[in-house]
Design a protein around this motif. Structure first.
Motif, PDB file in Angstrom:
ATOM      1  N   LEU A 112      -4.534 -34.554 -10.512  1.00 50.41           N
ATOM      2  CA  LEU A 112      -4.688 -33.210  -9.972  1.00 50.41           C
ATOM      3  C   LEU A 112      -5.737 -32.471 -10.794  1.00 50.41           C
ATOM      4  O   LEU A 112      -6.120 -32.907 -11.881  1.00 50.41           O
ATOM      5  CB  LEU A 112      -3.356 -32.457  -9.936  1.00 50.41           C
ATOM      6  CG  LEU A 112      -2.516 -32.328 -11.212  1.00 50.41           C
ATOM      7  CD1 LEU A 112      -3.055 -31.272 -12.157  1.00 50.41           C
ATOM      8  CD2 LEU A 112      -1.079 -31.982 -10.846  1.00 50.41           C
ATOM      9  N   ARG A 113      -6.206 -31.352 -10.246  1.00 46.65           N
ATOM     10  CA  ARG A 113      -7.213 -30.542 -10.938  1.00 46.65           C
ATOM     11  C   ARG A 113      -6.609 -29.206 -11.321  1.00 46.65           C
ATOM     12  O   ARG A 113      -5.979 -28.540 -10.491  1.00 46.65           O
ATOM     13  CB  ARG A 113      -8.448 -30.323 -10.060  1.00 46.65           C
ATOM     14  CG  ARG A 113      -9.510 -29.448 -10.720  1.00 46.65           C
ATOM     15  CD  ARG A 113     -10.819 -29.491  -9.955  1.00 46.65           C
ATOM     16  NE  ARG A 113     -10.758 -28.859  -8.642  1.00 46.65           N
ATOM     17  CZ  ARG A 113     -10.962 -27.553  -8.411  1.00 46.65           C
ATOM     18  NH1 ARG A 113     -11.226 -26.730  -9.435  1.00 46.65           N
ATOM     19  NH2 ARG A 113     -10.907 -27.069  -7.197  1.00 46.65           N
ATOM     20  N   VAL A 114      -6.793 -28.835 -12.587  1.00 47.42           N
ATOM     21  CA  VAL A 114      -6.350 -27.535 -13.081  1.00 47.42           C
ATOM     22  C   VAL A 114      -7.587 -26.828 -13.616  1.00 47.42           C
ATOM     23  O   VAL A 114      -8.131 -27.215 -14.656  1.00 47.42           O
ATOM     24  CB  VAL A 114      -5.279 -27.679 -14.175  1.00 47.42           C
ATOM     25  CG1 VAL A 114      -4.808 -26.301 -14.641  1.00 47.42           C
ATOM     26  CG2 VAL A 114      -4.098 -28.501 -13.667  1.00 47.42           C
ATOM     27  N   GLY A 115      -8.063 -25.815 -12.893  1.00 44.52           N
ATOM     28  CA  GLY A 115      -9.338 -25.215 -13.259  1.00 44.52           C
ATOM     29  C   GLY A 115     -10.440 -26.248 -13.144  1.00 44.52           C
ATOM     30  O   GLY A 115     -10.601 -26.877 -12.112  1.00 44.52           O
ATOM     31  N   GLY A 116     -11.181 -26.468 -14.235  1.00 46.59           N
ATOM     32  CA  GLY A 116     -12.225 -27.476 -14.236  1.00 46.59           C
ATOM     33  C   GLY A 116     -11.809 -28.778 -14.891  1.00 46.59           C
ATOM     34  O   GLY A 116     -12.660 -29.627 -15.169  1.00 46.59           O
ATOM     35  N   TYR A 131      -9.480 -32.327 -14.886  1.00 50.10           N
ATOM     36  CA  TYR A 131      -8.747 -33.286 -14.074  1.00 50.10           C
ATOM     37  C   TYR A 131      -7.702 -33.961 -14.956  1.00 50.10           C
ATOM     38  O   TYR A 131      -8.005 -34.421 -16.058  1.00 50.10           O
ATOM     39  CB  TYR A 131      -9.702 -34.306 -13.459  1.00 50.10           C
ATOM     40  CG  TYR A 131     -10.635 -33.670 -12.456  1.00 50.10           C
ATOM     41  CD1 TYR A 131     -10.333 -33.676 -11.101  1.00 50.10           C
ATOM     42  CD2 TYR A 131     -11.797 -33.020 -12.872  1.00 50.10           C
ATOM     43  CE1 TYR A 131     -11.174 -33.059 -10.182  1.00 50.10           C
ATOM     44  CE2 TYR A 131     -12.647 -32.408 -11.967  1.00 50.10           C
ATOM     45  CZ  TYR A 131     -12.329 -32.432 -10.619  1.00 50.10           C
ATOM     46  OH  TYR A 131     -13.157 -31.810  -9.720  1.00 50.10           O
ATOM     47  N   LEU A 186      -6.242 -32.617  -5.711  1.00 54.24           N
ATOM     48  CA  LEU A 186      -6.153 -31.253  -5.208  1.00 54.24           C
ATOM     49  C   LEU A 186      -6.025 -30.248  -6.346  1.00 54.24           C
ATOM     50  O   LEU A 186      -5.491 -30.572  -7.408  1.00 54.24           O
ATOM     51  CB  LEU A 186      -4.949 -31.119  -4.283  1.00 54.24           C
ATOM     52  CG  LEU A 186      -4.919 -32.068  -3.080  1.00 54.24           C
ATOM     53  CD1 LEU A 186      -3.612 -31.900  -2.313  1.00 54.24           C
ATOM     54  CD2 LEU A 186      -6.113 -31.825  -2.166  1.00 54.24           C
ATOM     55  N   LEU A 187      -6.503 -29.049  -6.113  1.00 50.66           N
ATOM     56  CA  LEU A 187      -6.372 -27.973  -7.078  1.00 50.66           C
ATOM     57  C   LEU A 187      -4.897 -27.677  -7.319  1.00 50.66           C
ATOM     58  O   LEU A 187      -4.145 -27.384  -6.375  1.00 50.66           O
ATOM     59  CB  LEU A 187      -7.088 -26.721  -6.567  1.00 50.66           C
ATOM     60  CG  LEU A 187      -7.032 -25.493  -7.466  1.00 50.66           C
ATOM     61  CD1 LEU A 187      -7.709 -25.761  -8.806  1.00 50.66           C
ATOM     62  CD2 LEU A 187      -7.679 -24.299  -6.771  1.00 50.66           C
ATOM     63  N   ASP A 188      -4.470 -27.799  -8.579  1.00 48.75           N
ATOM     64  CA  ASP A 188      -3.079 -27.616  -8.984  1.00 48.75           C
ATOM     65  C   ASP A 188      -2.131 -28.575  -8.271  1.00 48.75           C
ATOM     66  O   ASP A 188      -0.906 -28.378  -8.289  1.00 48.75           O
ATOM     67  CB  ASP A 188      -2.622 -26.167  -8.744  1.00 48.75           C
ATOM     68  CG  ASP A 188      -3.348 -25.174  -9.641  1.00 48.75           C
ATOM     69  OD1 ASP A 188      -3.668 -25.556 -10.785  1.00 48.75           O
ATOM     70  OD2 ASP A 188      -3.613 -24.049  -9.207  1.00 48.75           O
ATOM     71  N   THR A 201      -4.126 -26.559  -0.700  1.00 49.57           N
ATOM     72  CA  THR A 201      -5.440 -26.194  -1.220  1.00 49.57           C
ATOM     73  C   THR A 201      -6.550 -27.114  -0.742  1.00 49.57           C
ATOM     74  O   THR A 201      -7.681 -26.993  -1.191  1.00 49.57           O
ATOM     75  CB  THR A 201      -5.447 -26.178  -2.766  1.00 49.57           C
ATOM     76  OG1 THR A 201      -5.167 -27.498  -3.251  1.00 49.57           O
ATOM     77  CG2 THR A 201      -4.422 -25.198  -3.295  1.00 49.57           C
ATOM     78  N   SER A 202      -6.246 -28.067   0.137  1.00 45.32           N
ATOM     79  CA  SER A 202      -7.320 -28.884   0.683  1.00 45.32           C
ATOM     80  C   SER A 202      -8.214 -28.011   1.552  1.00 45.32           C
ATOM     81  O   SER A 202      -7.721 -27.357   2.466  1.00 45.32           O
ATOM     82  CB  SER A 202      -6.749 -30.019   1.532  1.00 45.32           C
ATOM     83  OG  SER A 202      -7.794 -30.761   2.116  1.00 45.32           O
TER      84      SER A 202
END
Length: 356
Positions: A46-50, A52, A288-290, A295-296
């Protein structure tokens, strides 16, 4: 690459750009497209801010990696966040989820028929995880590849498991959750490997690795792996919940009419082509973001994906699986059809295209 007869304008532009990019690659670069140096299976990212964040099972433990891009995860330091000090058995397929500002890692542990789901939680992604909690799933049957998600304001848990106590078929099940570690009420089957293209390799026949995501219309999809992971027939397929459907009602789910990401043309859905550089792509993660399935972004550009596969030209064995980076996009006006079951025989909506 064949094009479906019905394309959204955005999807056509995406494909044109991808084809131009593919033709500009040298043969050497093309052969290595997306392959990382990490020889492993079952990515979850997953992605948290910038940043991964990825989890991976290593022997009898779980490690977390953090990097500035999906491709850089393979070379990032692996920080061990949990060790099996109670001899639970084989540790498989950890899944990282962010919920309410906390991180939850769901994983399978056990031996043979004793595999069950566990969860560890922390306020940070790579430290502070406590002891593992065994999840009390409905019916307490063999269970693997579970993950939590939120849909229409409610938490859900989806996993692969057996109907009874013997190994003949791996189905996909869903249950409501009252907290990130607790399911409530019964389990509901949403998919069984009963189509000819997902029964090419069996004993057992397999539906596993479910990954939820919402499409631009807000409809829920569960993309999963079909056929045995020990075979190059392993592939990704899609379950799409009909508009306004009930996730617990099996006949509200429509299944793609073949693999959407696979390496064998005979098992692909019409209009979807097999992979060029890998065999048996499967057990993927939507980056996906968080980790939030809502958030897609809408249709248009492509979005990051990771999956495991075996490079073409190498023997198809578990030890030869690598993590790969790829992309996906939403594909409009995609019809899934069925017969001999309750409900409408066709359902048209968003499908997915996957790219190496």
């Amino acid at each position: 690459m064949k094009l479906p007869r019905r394309l959204s304008g955005a999807a056509a532009l995406v494909l044109a750009g991808l084809l131009a990019t593919a033709m500009s690659l040298s043969s050497t670069d093309s052969a290595r497209a997306g392959q990382t140096s990490l020889r492993a299976a079952d990515p979850s990212v997953l992605r948290v801010g910038g940043t991964y964040v990825a989890v991976q099972s290593v022997g009898t433990g779980i490690v977390v990696r953090q990097a500035s891009s999906p491709a850089a995860l393979a070379s990032a330091p692996a920080r061990q966040v949990w060790t099996d000090t109670h001899d639970l058995g084989e540790v498989w397929a950890p899944q990282i989820v962010r919920d309410g500002g906390r991180y939850h890692i769901y994983f399978t542990a056990g031996r043979k028929a004793a595999h069950r789901m566990y969860v560890i939680s922390s306020a940070g992604p790579d430290s502070g995880y406590g002891a593992a909690t065994r999840m009390a799933l409905p019916d307490d049957k063999w269970a693997i590849d579970g993950t939590m998600f939120t849909f229409e304001g409610r938490r859900w848990f989806v996993w692969s498991g057996w109907a009874g106590d013997t190994d003949g078929e791996q189905n996909l099940y869903i249950a409501r959750m009252s907290s990130p570690s607790t399911t409530t009420g019964p389990r509901y089957v949403i998919s069984q490997p009963r189509e000819s293209w997902e029964r090419i390799v069996g004993h057992p026949f397999v539906n596993e690795g479910p990954e939820p995501i919402k499409d631009p219309n807000g409809q829920l999809h569960i993309v999963y792996s079909a056929n045995g992971s020990w075979s190059d027939q392993y592939c990704l397929a899609d379950l799409r919940l009909r508009a306004g459907g009930d996730p617990t009602h099996v006949w509200d789910w429509y299944k793609s009419n073949g693999c959407l990401f696979g390496s064998n043309r005979a098992s692909m859905m019409r209009g979807w082509d097999p992979t060029l550089h890998v065999n048996g792509p499967g057990h993927h993660t939507f980056v996906l973001l968080d980790g939030d399935i809502a958030t897609s972004p809408p249709a248009g550009p492509t979005f990051p994906l990771m999956y495991h596969a075996v490079p073409k030209g190498q023997p198809y064995t578990w030890d030869n699986r690598y993590w790969y980076t790829g992309t996906f996009c939403w594909w409009g006006d995609t019809t899934y059809s069925r017969s001999g079951v309750p409900g409408a025989g066709t359902d048209t909506g968003w499908g997915l295209k996957f790219f190496e």
